[in-house]
Enzyme design. Structure first.
Site, PDB file in Angstrom:
ATOM      1  N   HIS A   1      -9.158  -0.690  -1.117  1.00 34.69           N
ATOM      2  CA  HIS A   1     -10.046  -1.749  -1.594  1.00 34.69           C
ATOM      3  C   HIS A   1     -11.340  -1.740  -0.786  1.00 34.69           C
ATOM      4  O   HIS A   1     -11.439  -1.097   0.261  1.00 34.69           O
ATOM      5  CB  HIS A   1      -9.389  -3.121  -1.454  1.00 34.69           C
TER       6      HIS A   1
ATOM      7  N   HIS B   1       6.990  -5.437  -7.305  1.00 32.73           N
ATOM      8  CA  HIS B   1       5.891  -4.479  -7.444  1.00 32.73           C
ATOM      9  C   HIS B   1       6.253  -3.450  -8.507  1.00 32.73           C
ATOM     10  O   HIS B   1       7.355  -2.923  -8.504  1.00 32.73           O
ATOM     11  CB  HIS B   1       5.592  -3.785  -6.116  1.00 32.73           C
TER      12      HIS B   1
END
Length: 424
Positions: free
Chosen positions: A107, A173
């Site tokens: 990110h 997830h």
């Protein structure tokens, strides 16, 4: 029956006839009442670590201590967790040189305002904080070769620590099985090339690389190896509800405590599939439904229970658009999704490109069902991503019935697709 679906910070409602409704798949997570207050849950976990001495004991005699913390993209209640960890470290060694290393993965870097929002101004002002950059090769150290064969480069700050610990949270997830623990290292503080190798097409295709599965999951295996090799010695992980409140906490050994946390979560989130012609899912509203990229996660819950050739109605506000240039062009630049999938599958693990894993999972969903996308994203963008745009649930249902070819097609509802583990 009127069913409510989160949409941004609001919700959309749909009246579904009971005779066609196959089921509403709900997690018990958000209705769970913890026996202790949030602070007490954290303290209890730290006082009763699983498979490990306490944090203060581990810190005794350790000079360079690194605490890996989650970044701005994760709703981890760090304000309640990090101060308690810092206190325990300093109880063990008042002179410890502590660095908080922000696990950004791939990110962008976390801003100062985001750090203050996450940790509070006192920690940002008084503690030494470093932000991981996956492309900063000068600050990466190769620690070996992953079980999968990819080279493992980890942030030098983490590797050179005398004691490496982490905080985080556990949630389902869609290809690592569960978040938390070992993910603080890989992808958290790993190089881009290491993350890409771990997220290769071979592993994403693997039948064990699915929500709620750890055993036999090759992505999980790589992550555990990297965290052990980097020396991750202690974790504090929490489970949170839709209000971002802690309802459970575990601490201690990276694997043993994580497994306990995953078992707790699995007991609340696991639901049986209810096959239907039309499945409606969401990303649980804000903040996880801000773009189409993230919406793929909610689609995977619907994928498990929609009939082959059926329709998934994905409800995701997506006011920020597609969410990733690579993701968008991988989908939009090739009209034949089967050719794109073949291209991904032909690439070796060291040839993975950014966003390929998300695109691959998205194509897998589209190969099973049509997707109608209820959002504020531009219609042209939605169509470019091989979906059908809609602006209300009523419009989406009419379009879905037209695709199915009959009225009163069967329906399954998943009001929060990222909080359930759907099993067949």
């Amino acid at each position: 029956m009127i069913i409510e679906f989160p949409y941004g910070k609001e919700s959309l409602k749909l009246d579904v006839g009971e005779e066609r409704l196959q089921g509403i798949l709900l997690s018990k997570l958000h209705g769970y009442e913890a026996a202790m207050r949030q602070e007490e849950l954290v303290e209890n976990a730290l006082r009763h670590p699983v498979g490990s001495p306490g944090l203060s004991s581990l810190a005794d005699g350790k000079k360079k201590v690194v605490l890996i913390a989650s970044d701005h993209t994760r709703p981890v209640p760090s304000k309640l967790m990090v101060p308690a960890m810092l206190r325990d470290i300093r109880e063990g060694n008042p002179d410890a040189e502590i660095t908080i290393l922000i696990a950004t993965g791939c990110h962008r870097g976390t801003t100062e305002d985001e750090l203050i929002s996450k940790f509070g101004s006192d920690i940002v002002r008084n503690e030494h904080i470093c932000i991981h950059d996956c492309d900063d090769r000068l600050n990466m150290v190769k620690i070996g070769t992953l079980p999968s064969g990819g080279e493992c480069f980890i942030n030098r700050i983490a590797v050179e620590a005398d004691l490496l610990v982490s905080e985080g949270f556990i949630e389902p997830h869609f290809f690592a099985g569960f978040s938390g623990a070992r993910k603080s290292v890989l992808p958290g503080v790993a190089s881009r090339e290491t993350v890409l190798a771990n997220h290769c097409s071979e592993f994403i295709t693997h039948p064990k690389a699915r929500t709620g599965i750890l055993e036999g999951n090759p992505i999980h295996r790589d992550m555990v190896w990297a965290a052990r090799k980097a020396g991750l010695a202690f974790i504090l992980n929490v489970v949170i509800n839709s209000r971002k409140e802690i309802i459970h906490a575990v601490a201690g050994d990276m694997e043993e405590s994580h497994v306990q946390g995953c078992r707790f979560l699995d007991g609340l989130c696991r639901v049986e599939a209810r096959p239907a012609d039309i499945v409606i899912s969401t990303n649980g509203g804000y903040p996880l439904d801000q773009n189409i990229y993230q919406a793929v996660k909610g689609m995977t819950a619907a994928e498990v229970t929609v009939r082959k050739g059926g329709v998934i109605i994905m409800v995701s506000r997506s006011e920020d658009g597609h969410g990733g240039e690579g993701f968008f062009h991988q989908m939009a630049d090739e009209p034949d999704i089967y050719r794109t999938m073949d291209l991904f599958l032909s690439r070796g693990r060291n040839e993975t490109v950014a966003d390929q894993w998300q695109t691959q999972i998205f194509i897998r969903v589209l190969q099973k069902a049509h997707v109608i996308f209820v959002s504020q994203a531009p219609d042209r963008m939605v169509r470019a991503l091989h979906m059908i745009p809609a602006h209300s649930l009523q419009e989406a249902m009419a379009e879905a019935e037209a695709l199915i070819g009959r009225h009163h097609a069967t329906v399954t509802a998943i009001p929060d697709g990222v909080s359930v583990i759907v099993v067949q």
